[in-house]
Design an enzyme around this catalytic site. Structure first.
Site, PDB file in Angstrom:
ATOM      1  N   MET A  26       0.853  -1.192   0.000  1.00  0.00           N
ATOM      2  CA  MET A  26       0.000   0.000   0.000  1.00  0.00           C
ATOM      3  C   MET A  26       0.891   1.245   0.000  1.00  0.00           C
ATOM      4  SD  MET A  26      -3.402  -0.958   2.068  1.00  0.00           S
ATOM      5  CE  MET A  26      -2.822  -0.745   3.729  1.00  0.00           C
ATOM      6  N   LEU A  29       6.696   2.931   1.413  1.00  0.00           N
ATOM      7  CA  LEU A  29       7.632   1.798   1.494  1.00  0.00           C
ATOM      8  C   LEU A  29       8.730   2.016   2.548  1.00  0.00           C
ATOM      9  CD1 LEU A  29       7.994   1.046  -2.330  1.00  0.00           C
ATOM     10  CD2 LEU A  29       6.339   0.122  -0.692  1.00  0.00           C
ATOM     11  N   HIS A  33       9.380  -3.570   3.398  1.00  0.00           N
ATOM     12  CA  HIS A  33       9.058  -3.784   1.979  1.00  0.00           C
ATOM     13  C   HIS A  33      10.332  -4.080   1.185  1.00  0.00           C
ATOM     14  CE1 HIS A  33       5.565  -1.037   3.068  1.00  0.00           C
ATOM     15  NE2 HIS A  33       4.965  -2.110   2.600  1.00  0.00           N
ATOM     16  N   SER A 181       6.921  -0.294   9.882  1.00  0.00           N
ATOM     17  CA  SER A 181       5.526  -0.184   9.458  1.00  0.00           C
ATOM     18  C   SER A 181       5.325   1.185   8.831  1.00  0.00           C
ATOM     19  CB  SER A 181       4.614  -0.329  10.685  1.00  0.00           C
ATOM     20  OG  SER A 181       3.341   0.186  10.409  1.00  0.00           O
TER      21      SER A 181
HETATM   22  O1  PAF Z   1      -0.150  -5.711   3.884  1.00  0.00           O
HETATM   23  C1  PAF Z   1      -0.569  -4.828   3.115  1.00  0.00           C
HETATM   24  O2  PAF Z   1       0.118  -3.839   2.811  1.00  0.00           O
HETATM   25  C2  PAF Z   1      -1.954  -4.967   2.523  1.00  0.00           C
HETATM   26  O3  PAF Z   1      -2.831  -5.525   3.434  1.00  0.00           O
HETATM   27  C3  PAF Z   1      -2.001  -5.699   1.165  1.00  0.00           C
HETATM   28  C4  PAF Z   1      -1.554  -7.153   1.307  1.00  0.00           C
HETATM   29  C5  PAF Z   1      -1.119  -4.975   0.171  1.00  0.00           C
HETATM   30  C6  PAF Z   1      -3.434  -5.709   0.620  1.00  0.00           C
HETATM   31  O4  PAF Z   1      -3.921  -4.415   0.422  1.00  0.00           O
END
Ligand code: PAF
Length: 271
Positions: A26, A29, A33, A181
């Protein structure tokens, strides 16, 4: 790096590629990520990162509007990481078709985050199910930080016999122990320190639980978290990861699952 905003153009490009490693995000980053993306690059084939802030998985509108976004920074990072394909869908691109598979929601969705975030996991599974249908990846990379999400996506994939394998990726923490996060962007310095103290406290609690399994006073733990500066503890529970039940003997491996608020920022962790 190729960027796609429409599923039709994306599908045309990847139609003949068999090994797609997919990292759904989402945006906002962070190091967590980056580790997913780096892991995906160790697999054969091409990798694809999506950025889509899915409104359906936010149970509060304010949480959706204040969710940290920084597309420019994200794209610069993805370019540096030499990601093959980026998918930046619009809402319509994702939600305007009827997916082949109905979402399967395992009963574990009722626990932990499912208790206070009504509809959250339905929203996650809805969007992931659609992404899987559009992209048909060989692998999907998911962080163990969101253990419940990972578990439920896995159940859905197995139940619907979807041809994608989950690659679980380890939790990445900041130097002070706070789990990486996107929501950390909404914390001030004090709150960030509090999150670090919460982590240290819970690590000690874990040692204590290992020794005194039967004498754990959750109410007292919650009180101590509040003393550390937590505004509200959504839940704190401990589970054996295999049985998803409280450990019954001291030899069982378990994790502490926690969700709490620092001011209006909700953080989760599993330790
Ligand atoms: O973990 C996340 O960032 C979200 O829940 C995902 C898996 C991209 C789905 O929107």
């Amino acid at each position: 790096m190729k960027i796609f905003k429409s599923k039709h153009k994306l599908q045309k490009e990847i139609l003949n590629i068999k090994n797609i490693s997919f990292v759904p995000t989402m945006g906002g980053l962070h190091k967590g990520h980056i580790s997913l993306i780096k892991k995906s690059k160790t697999f054969k084939g091409k990798n694809l990162v999506s950025i889509f802030v899915n409104p359906k998985q936010f149970n509060r509108k304010k949480d959706f509007t204040t969710y940290p976004r920084n597309l420019k920074k994200d794209l610069a990072l993805l370019k540096r990481l030499k990601v093959d394909f980026i998918y930046l869908p619009t809402h319509k691109d994702i939600f305007s078709f009827r997916p082949r598979n109905k979402i399967f929601i395992d009963k574990f969705s009722k626990k932990l985050c499912g208790k206070s975030r009504k509809g959250h996991f339905e929203g996650v599974l809805n969007v992931v199910n659609r992404f899987l249908e559009i992209i048909n990846p060989k692998y999907i990379f998911l962080g163990v930080k969101d253990f419940q999400q990972l578990y439920l996506i896995n159940k859905h994939i197995l139940k619907r016999k979807i041809n994608t394998k989950i690659v679980p990726c380890k939790i990445i923490r900041e130097k002070n122990g706070v789990v990486c996060s996107t929501r950390n962007n909404n914390l001030n310095k004090n709150q960030f320190n509090t999150a670090s103290n919460v982590y240290s406290y819970l690590r000690n609690i874990k040692k204590l639980i290992k020794r005194e399994l039967y004498n754990i006073d959750i109410i007292n733990i919650k009180k101590n978290l509040i003393k550390l500066g937590v505004k509200n503890v959504d839940y704190i529970e401990f589970f054996n990861l295999n049985t998803l039940k409280k450990p019954k003997n001291k030899k069982e491996k378990f994790k502490i699952f926690v969700a709490y608020y620092l001011n209006n920022v909700r953080l989760i962790d599993n330790i």
